[in-house]
Scaffold this motif. Structure first.
Motif, mmCIF file in Angstrom:
data_model
loop_
_atom_site.group_PDB
_atom_site.id
_atom_site.type_symbol
_atom_site.label_atom_id
_atom_site.label_comp_id
_atom_site.label_asym_id
_atom_site.label_seq_id
_atom_site.Cartn_x
_atom_site.Cartn_y
_atom_site.Cartn_z
ATOM 1 N N MET A 65 0.832 -1.206 0.000
ATOM 2 C CA MET A 65 0.000 0.000 0.000
ATOM 3 C C MET A 65 0.866 1.255 0.000
ATOM 4 S SD MET A 65 -3.094 0.905 -0.350
ATOM 5 C CE MET A 65 -3.339 -0.811 -0.742
ATOM 6 N N LEU A 66 2.001 1.220 0.697
ATOM 7 C CA LEU A 66 2.939 2.338 0.699
ATOM 8 C C LEU A 66 3.376 2.677 -0.724
ATOM 9 C CD1 LEU A 66 4.914 4.220 2.368
ATOM 10 C CD2 LEU A 66 6.530 2.313 2.310
ATOM 11 N N GLN A 67 3.720 1.669 -1.497
ATOM 12 C CA GLN A 67 4.198 1.909 -2.865
ATOM 13 C C GLN A 67 3.055 2.252 -3.810
ATOM 14 O OE1 GLN A 67 7.175 2.378 -3.192
ATOM 15 N NE2 GLN A 67 8.107 1.309 -1.456
ATOM 16 N N VAL A 68 1.869 1.680 -3.592
ATOM 17 C CA VAL A 68 0.711 2.005 -4.439
ATOM 18 C C VAL A 68 0.365 3.490 -4.286
ATOM 19 C CG1 VAL A 68 -1.796 1.695 -4.676
ATOM 20 C CG2 VAL A 68 -0.291 -0.298 -4.550
ATOM 21 N N ILE A 69 0.350 3.970 -3.050
ATOM 22 C CA ILE A 69 0.044 5.379 -2.788
ATOM 23 C C ILE A 69 1.089 6.277 -3.437
ATOM 24 C CG2 ILE A 69 -0.005 7.120 -0.952
ATOM 25 C CD1 ILE A 69 -1.285 4.956 0.845
ATOM 26 N N ASP A 70 2.356 5.956 -3.220
ATOM 27 C CA ASP A 70 3.441 6.788 -3.743
ATOM 28 C C ASP A 70 3.456 6.801 -5.268
ATOM 29 O OD1 ASP A 70 5.940 8.325 -3.152
ATOM 30 O OD2 ASP A 70 6.816 6.702 -4.328
ATOM 31 N N SER A 71 3.288 5.624 -5.882
ATOM 32 C CA SER A 71 3.351 5.559 -7.349
ATOM 33 C C SER A 71 2.143 6.235 -7.992
ATOM 34 C CB SER A 71 3.459 4.105 -7.805
ATOM 35 O OG SER A 71 2.285 3.387 -7.507
ATOM 36 N N SER A 72 0.964 6.085 -7.404
ATOM 37 C CA SER A 72 -0.243 6.688 -7.987
ATOM 38 C C SER A 72 -0.144 8.211 -7.964
ATOM 39 C CB SER A 72 -1.491 6.238 -7.207
ATOM 40 O OG SER A 72 -1.640 4.849 -7.261
ATOM 41 N N TYR A 73 0.259 8.753 -6.827
ATOM 42 C CA TYR A 73 0.386 10.206 -6.714
ATOM 43 C C TYR A 73 1.501 10.717 -7.638
ATOM 44 C CZ TYR A 73 1.361 14.815 -4.849
ATOM 45 O OH TYR A 73 1.575 16.162 -4.739
ATOM 46 N N ALA A 131 3.704 -14.784 2.078
ATOM 47 C CA ALA A 131 2.550 -13.927 2.355
ATOM 48 C C ALA A 131 1.608 -13.977 1.144
ATOM 49 C CB ALA A 131 3.002 -12.487 2.610
ATOM 50 N N VAL A 132 0.496 -14.677 1.288
ATOM 51 C CA VAL A 132 -0.445 -14.867 0.184
ATOM 52 C C VAL A 132 -1.763 -14.181 0.531
ATOM 53 C CG1 VAL A 132 -1.652 -16.556 -1.252
ATOM 54 C CG2 VAL A 132 0.605 -17.102 -0.290
ATOM 55 N N PRO A 133 -2.317 -13.358 -0.387
ATOM 56 C CA PRO A 133 -3.604 -12.711 -0.098
ATOM 57 C C PRO A 133 -4.696 -13.727 0.224
ATOM 58 C CG PRO A 133 -2.563 -11.701 -2.003
ATOM 59 C CD PRO A 133 -1.750 -12.916 -1.674
ATOM 60 N N HIS A 134 -5.488 -13.377 1.222
ATOM 61 C CA HIS A 134 -6.596 -14.244 1.658
ATOM 62 C C HIS A 134 -7.840 -14.001 0.820
ATOM 63 C CE1 HIS A 134 -9.338 -16.210 4.502
ATOM 64 N NE2 HIS A 134 -10.103 -15.143 4.405
ATOM 65 N N ASP A 135 -8.061 -12.735 0.411
ATOM 66 C CA ASP A 135 -9.247 -12.344 -0.345
ATOM 67 C C ASP A 135 -8.794 -11.539 -1.562
ATOM 68 O OD1 ASP A 135 -11.546 -11.200 -1.356
ATOM 69 O OD2 ASP A 135 -12.440 -10.811 0.604
ATOM 70 N N TRP A 136 -8.728 -12.191 -2.738
ATOM 71 C CA TRP A 136 -8.203 -11.537 -3.936
ATOM 72 C C TRP A 136 -9.123 -10.424 -4.425
ATOM 73 C CZ3 TRP A 136 -3.412 -11.758 -5.786
ATOM 74 C CH2 TRP A 136 -2.597 -12.835 -5.415
ATOM 75 N N ALA A 137 -10.429 -10.569 -4.238
ATOM 76 C CA ALA A 137 -11.366 -9.523 -4.674
ATOM 77 C C ALA A 137 -11.116 -8.231 -3.888
ATOM 78 C CB ALA A 137 -12.807 -9.997 -4.490
ATOM 79 N N LEU A 138 -10.940 -8.371 -2.567
ATOM 80 C CA LEU A 138 -10.657 -7.196 -1.740
ATOM 81 C C LEU A 138 -9.287 -6.623 -2.086
ATOM 82 C CD1 LEU A 138 -11.749 -5.439 0.585
ATOM 83 C CD2 LEU A 138 -10.591 -6.971 2.192
ATOM 84 N N TYR A 139 -8.324 -7.492 -2.360
ATOM 85 C CA TYR A 139 -6.966 -7.092 -2.753
ATOM 86 C C TYR A 139 -7.023 -6.189 -3.991
ATOM 87 C CZ TYR A 139 -2.303 -7.881 -4.873
ATOM 88 O OH TYR A 139 -1.072 -7.736 -5.485
ATOM 89 N N ILE A 140 -7.721 -6.654 -5.035
ATOM 90 C CA ILE A 140 -7.801 -5.886 -6.288
ATOM 91 C C ILE A 140 -8.632 -4.621 -6.090
ATOM 92 C CG2 ILE A 140 -8.721 -5.942 -8.646
ATOM 93 C CD1 ILE A 140 -8.049 -8.965 -8.664
ATOM 94 N N GLY A 141 -9.741 -4.753 -5.381
ATOM 95 C CA GLY A 141 -10.621 -3.604 -5.193
ATOM 96 C C GLY A 141 -9.967 -2.465 -4.435
ATOM 97 N N VAL A 142 -9.236 -2.785 -3.357
ATOM 98 C CA VAL A 142 -8.601 -1.729 -2.559
ATOM 99 C C VAL A 142 -7.477 -1.060 -3.345
ATOM 100 C CG1 VAL A 142 -7.274 -1.236 -0.467
ATOM 101 C CG2 VAL A 142 -9.236 -2.760 -0.351
ATOM 102 N N ILE A 143 -6.672 -1.836 -4.057
ATOM 103 C CA ILE A 143 -5.603 -1.225 -4.867
ATOM 104 C C ILE A 143 -6.201 -0.271 -5.895
ATOM 105 C CG2 ILE A 143 -3.841 -1.695 -6.618
ATOM 106 C CD1 ILE A 143 -3.098 -4.211 -5.139
ATOM 107 N N ALA A 144 -7.282 -0.704 -6.567
ATOM 108 C CA ALA A 144 -7.907 0.148 -7.587
ATOM 109 C C ALA A 144 -8.458 1.434 -6.967
ATOM 110 C CB ALA A 144 -9.014 -0.624 -8.297
ATOM 111 N N LEU A 145 -9.156 1.320 -5.843
ATOM 112 C CA LEU A 145 -9.747 2.506 -5.209
ATOM 113 C C LEU A 145 -8.683 3.466 -4.703
ATOM 114 C CD1 LEU A 145 -12.680 0.870 -3.195
ATOM 115 C CD2 LEU A 145 -12.889 2.457 -5.111
ATOM 116 N N VAL A 146 -7.656 2.913 -4.066
ATOM 117 C CA VAL A 146 -6.587 3.769 -3.544
ATOM 118 C C VAL A 146 -5.828 4.440 -4.696
ATOM 119 C CG1 VAL A 146 -4.414 3.776 -2.251
ATOM 120 C CG2 VAL A 146 -6.359 2.463 -1.410
#
Length: 253
Positions: A65-73, A131-146
């Motif tokens: 999430m740290l890198q998603v925020i930084d790269s998006s901005y 470290a494997v995501p437990h919920d892939w739908a939430l994983y993709i959805g949160v990255i897209a929204l953020v």
């Protein structure tokens, strides 16, 4: 809708990222590796499990999430301001494209960069600390929204900035401090009650808490609250940048 213009802008943003891959893709990957080594493997081995996983596995979603925020901005703010600085933005303004298409093109291009970086770090997380995501739908959805939220903020600052230094103000004085105290390295449940309440006024806390749930299946807040907060902030940010773009703020002189 001008689909040709929209996808041309998206492709231009994606090609731009790949052309400067040594500046925008590899640095966050290397930084994440260092965080995992120092905090996850070296120091984390002395910490008991957090939210049902070991500390290294707990750390991975926060680092993504740290890198998603930084790269998006960074993607949207630098690309738009560079266009203003070099006057190449005029090519977009004279093209038969609406404000929605221009803003959408920048944001979709930024989302593609965020998913590329998140995907690479996810692979590292699986390979290094399992470290494997437990919920892939939430994983993709949160990255897209953020990505939408911080891309829109990047466009806003790309429009209002007078110098390149102004773009870094939000990153240096707001985003980075709030990200580091927003739960990247600690769980809110580990904090004293007073600090737990302060976390609730930190918008970045909601992004990390929601995303970490996609990995551990556990979070401080129920997803309806954290995801709802992200959606609300994203709608406000997109609304502001659409208004600025539609009125030609600092674009039509």
């Amino acid at each position: 809708m001008n689909a040709v213009g929209f996808w041309t802008l998206v492709r231009r943003e994606m090609v731009r990222s790949l052309k400067i891959i040594n500046q925008v893709i590899w640095p966050p990957i290397i930084t994440t590796l260092l965080y995992v080594f120092v905090f996850g493997l070296a120091i984390g081995s002395r910490i008991q499990s957090v939210q049902g996983v070991n500390y290294a596995q707990f750390l991975i979603p926060g680092l993504i999430m740290l890198q998603v925020i930084d790269s998006s901005y960074g993607e949207c703010s630098s690309s738009l301001f560079q266009g203003r600085f070099m006057n190449s933005i005029q090519e977009l303004l004279v093209a038969p494209m609406s404000a929605v298409e221009i803003v959408g093109g920048y944001i979709v291009g930024s989302i593609s960069r965020a998913f590329l970086i998140a995907g690479l770090i996810t692979i590292l997380g699986i390979s290094l600390v399992h470290a494997v995501p437990h919920d892939w739908a939430l994983y993709i959805g949160v990255i897209a929204l953020v990505s939408v939220l911080f891309s829109a903020l990047g466009l806003i600052f790309g429009l209002v900035a007078e110098k390149f230094d102004h773009i870094a103000i939000l990153t240096t004085f707001v985003i980075t401090p709030l990200t580091f105290v927003g739960g990247v390295f600690t769980s809110a449940s580990m904090l004293p009650p007073v600090l737990q309440k302060l976390e609730l006024v930190n918008p970045i806390f909601y992004t990390i808490d929601a995303f970490r749930r996609s990995y551990t299946g556990d979070s401080f807040l129920a997803p309806v609250y954290s995801v709802g907060a992200i959606v609300l902030l994203a709608v406000i940010a997109v609304g502001v940048v659409l208004r600025l773009m539609a009125t030609g703020y600092k674009l039509r002189v």
